[in-house]
Design a protein around this motif. Structure first.
Motif, short mmCIF file in Angstrom:
data_model
loop_
_atom_site.label_atom_id
_atom_site.label_comp_id
_atom_site.label_asym_id
_atom_site.label_seq_id
_atom_site.Cartn_x
_atom_site.Cartn_y
_atom_site.Cartn_z
N ARG A 22 17.34 -49.77 86.76
CA ARG A 22 16.82 -49.84 88.13
C ARG A 22 17.14 -51.20 88.75
O ARG A 22 17.44 -51.29 89.94
CB ARG A 22 15.32 -49.59 88.13
CG ARG A 22 14.73 -49.63 89.51
CD ARG A 22 13.26 -49.31 89.49
NE ARG A 22 12.71 -49.49 90.81
CZ ARG A 22 11.45 -49.72 91.05
NH1 ARG A 22 10.59 -49.76 90.06
NH2 ARG A 22 11.02 -49.88 92.28
N GLU A 27 17.93 -49.61 96.32
CA GLU A 27 17.00 -48.58 96.80
C GLU A 27 17.57 -47.91 98.05
O GLU A 27 18.17 -48.55 98.89
CB GLU A 27 15.65 -49.20 97.15
CG GLU A 27 14.88 -49.67 95.96
CD GLU A 27 13.55 -50.30 96.32
OE1 GLU A 27 13.35 -50.67 97.50
OE2 GLU A 27 12.71 -50.41 95.42
N ASP A 29 16.15 -45.28 101.02
CA ASP A 29 15.00 -44.59 101.60
C ASP A 29 15.51 -43.61 102.65
O ASP A 29 15.96 -44.02 103.71
CB ASP A 29 14.05 -45.60 102.23
CG ASP A 29 12.85 -44.96 102.89
OD1 ASP A 29 12.69 -43.73 102.77
OD2 ASP A 29 12.08 -45.67 103.53
N ARG A 37 6.25 -49.30 101.77
CA ARG A 37 6.39 -48.86 100.39
C ARG A 37 5.24 -47.99 99.91
O ARG A 37 5.34 -47.35 98.88
CB ARG A 37 6.54 -50.07 99.48
CG ARG A 37 7.71 -50.95 99.91
CD ARG A 37 7.88 -52.13 99.00
NE ARG A 37 8.52 -51.77 97.76
CZ ARG A 37 9.81 -51.53 97.60
NH1 ARG A 37 10.61 -51.63 98.63
NH2 ARG A 37 10.29 -51.21 96.43
N ASP A 39 2.92 -45.13 98.90
CA ASP A 39 3.05 -43.69 98.64
C ASP A 39 4.47 -43.17 98.85
O ASP A 39 4.67 -42.06 99.33
CB ASP A 39 2.07 -42.88 99.51
CG ASP A 39 0.64 -43.25 99.23
OD1 ASP A 39 0.31 -43.53 98.06
OD2 ASP A 39 -0.17 -43.24 100.18
N LYS A 40 5.46 -43.98 98.50
CA LYS A 40 6.83 -43.59 98.75
C LYS A 40 7.62 -43.60 97.44
O LYS A 40 7.43 -44.47 96.60
CB LYS A 40 7.46 -44.57 99.73
CG LYS A 40 8.84 -44.16 100.18
CD LYS A 40 9.38 -45.13 101.17
CE LYS A 40 8.71 -44.89 102.50
NZ LYS A 40 9.27 -45.66 103.57
N GLU A 41 8.49 -42.63 97.27
CA GLU A 41 9.40 -42.61 96.13
C GLU A 41 10.80 -42.84 96.66
O GLU A 41 11.27 -42.12 97.53
CB GLU A 41 9.33 -41.26 95.42
CG GLU A 41 8.02 -41.02 94.71
CD GLU A 41 8.03 -39.72 93.92
OE1 GLU A 41 9.12 -39.29 93.50
OE2 GLU A 41 6.95 -39.16 93.76
N GLU A 43 14.99 -43.25 96.28
CA GLU A 43 16.16 -42.79 95.54
C GLU A 43 17.03 -44.03 95.36
O GLU A 43 16.77 -45.07 95.97
CB GLU A 43 16.87 -41.69 96.31
CG GLU A 43 15.99 -40.46 96.45
CD GLU A 43 16.59 -39.39 97.34
OE1 GLU A 43 16.75 -38.27 96.85
OE2 GLU A 43 16.90 -39.69 98.50
#
Length: 94
Positions: A22, A27, A29, A37, A39-41, A43
């Motif tokens: 990672r 990142e 979004d 940021r 509650d966000k996942e 890719e």
């Protein structure tokens, strides 16, 4: 020095499929607001794919992809929906 959690975590590049640490990834979004940021996942893109991405505004591309069912439906259905939505939105802009 201690190893951070992001150094141990492995992610997959959404463009080429390579697996990498990672900490070596960038990142991505899909909603375009990487600073919020909570509650966000995210890719991820590898450095090579990130360098190849366009920095031009995407307008409502991500919303159109979501509405067409990207990643959630079969290819034929997605392409049909995407084409219909893209044509409708282009008419709305005129």
């Amino acid at each position: 020095m201690f190893e951070s959690r992001s150094d141990r975590e492995t992610v997959t590049c959404i463009a080429c499929g390579d697996r990498l640490a990672r900490s070596d990834a960038r990142e991505y979004d899909k909603h375009g607001d990487r600073w919020e940021r909570r509650d966000k996942e995210f890719e991820y893109l590898c450095k090579g794919c990130f360098a190849d991405t366009s920095r031009q505004p995407r307008g409502d591309l991500e919303a159109t992809l979501d509405d067409a069912g990207a990643g959630e439906t079969d290819r034929e259905t997605f392409l049909r929906r995407y084409r219909e939505l893209a044509e409708d939105r282009s008419v709305e802009r005129e």
